[in-house]
Enzyme design. Structure first.
Site, PDB file in Angstrom:
ATOM      1  N   ASP A 196      -0.198  -1.858   5.074  1.00  0.00           N
ATOM      2  CA  ASP A 196       0.270  -0.747   5.898  1.00  0.00           C
ATOM      3  C   ASP A 196      -0.258   0.556   5.309  1.00  0.00           C
ATOM      4  O   ASP A 196      -0.637   0.610   4.133  1.00  0.00           O
ATOM      5  CB  ASP A 196       1.803  -0.756   5.918  1.00  0.00           C
ATOM      6  CG  ASP A 196       2.400   0.313   6.813  1.00  0.00           C
ATOM      7  OD1 ASP A 196       1.780   0.654   7.841  1.00  0.00           O
ATOM      8  OD2 ASP A 196       3.496   0.805   6.493  1.00  0.00           O
ATOM      9  N   ASP A 217       1.195   4.245   6.267  1.00  0.00           N
ATOM     10  CA  ASP A 217       2.222   5.268   6.071  1.00  0.00           C
ATOM     11  C   ASP A 217       3.346   4.765   5.176  1.00  0.00           C
ATOM     12  O   ASP A 217       3.984   3.754   5.462  1.00  0.00           O
ATOM     13  CB  ASP A 217       2.770   5.723   7.422  1.00  0.00           C
ATOM     14  CG  ASP A 217       1.686   6.383   8.264  1.00  0.00           C
ATOM     15  OD1 ASP A 217       1.041   7.303   7.739  1.00  0.00           O
ATOM     16  OD2 ASP A 217       1.470   5.970   9.411  1.00  0.00           O
TER      17      ASP A 217
END
Length: 197
Positions: free
Chosen positions: A14, A16
């Site tokens: 991922d 963020d």
């Protein structure tokens, strides 16, 4: 090859809250948006950011749209310490880095979100082979995931995927395996691969 102990491993990463300090940058933008002092916005937040005065998903979307379209959030967000170093190590050891992010959840500015994301990855020297913009992260077929969304982590683990929780204030209730730094992520991946051999 002996020098590629992770060859064949697909690592779903991922962005963020995992590679990018999105909460830190968004806090600066939220202070401007709400015309508040930065020190009045707490650093420990929960999903949806109610601690900053966001009371609905519509308010969150408005702030998010402003952050991306007017303040280049995805292009200017600082990198979290250790992300580049450890992703490069993992890549050099043979892991296929597959970036998996759900940055296209607000309509009508996808081109900007995608362009800023690619610029950020390239400008920060993050190695990756695949870039996936999608909500259902289990559909990208990674062997190990690194994520900070409690919902994503729960869904991935329910489907049998080894998922490392990148710890922050939104993930306090998420169980192990957890990592507070990229050095810990690297160690957990190394341990998992050795145990699976």
């Amino acid at each position: 090859m002996a020098d590629e102990p992770l060859k064949g491993l697909v690592l779903g990463v991922d962005l963020d809250g995992v590679c990018a300090d999105s909460y830190g940058k968004m806090r600066e933008i939220a202070a401007e948006w709400f015309e508040k002092r930065l020190e009045d916005l707490p650093t420990d937040v929960s999903y949806g950011l109610p601690e900053w005065g966001i009371n609905s998903m519509d308010e969150y979307r408005s702030l998010h749209r402003f952050a991306v379209t007017q303040r280049d959030l995805f292009k200017d967000v600082p990198m979290l310490p250790g992300a580049r170093k450890h992703l490069r190590l993992l890549s050099q050891e043979g892991a296929r880095i597959r970036i998996v992010t759900h940055r296209l959840f607000i309509h009508y500015f996808h081109n900007l979100a995608v362009t800023q994301t690619i610029d950020w990855l390239d400008n920060n020297g993050i190695p990756y082979w695949d870039l996936c913009f999608m909500k259902e992260k289990d559909q990208v077929a990674a062997d190990i995931y690194v994520d900070d969304s409690p919902d994503n982590i729960e869904r991935l683990r329910e489907r049998g995927f080894y998922t490392i929780c990148f710890a922050n204030s939104t993930t306090q209730q998420v169980s192990e395996p957890r990592a507070k730094s990229w050095a810990q992520v690297y160690s957990l991946i190394d341990k998992r691969v050795r145990e699976s051999s």
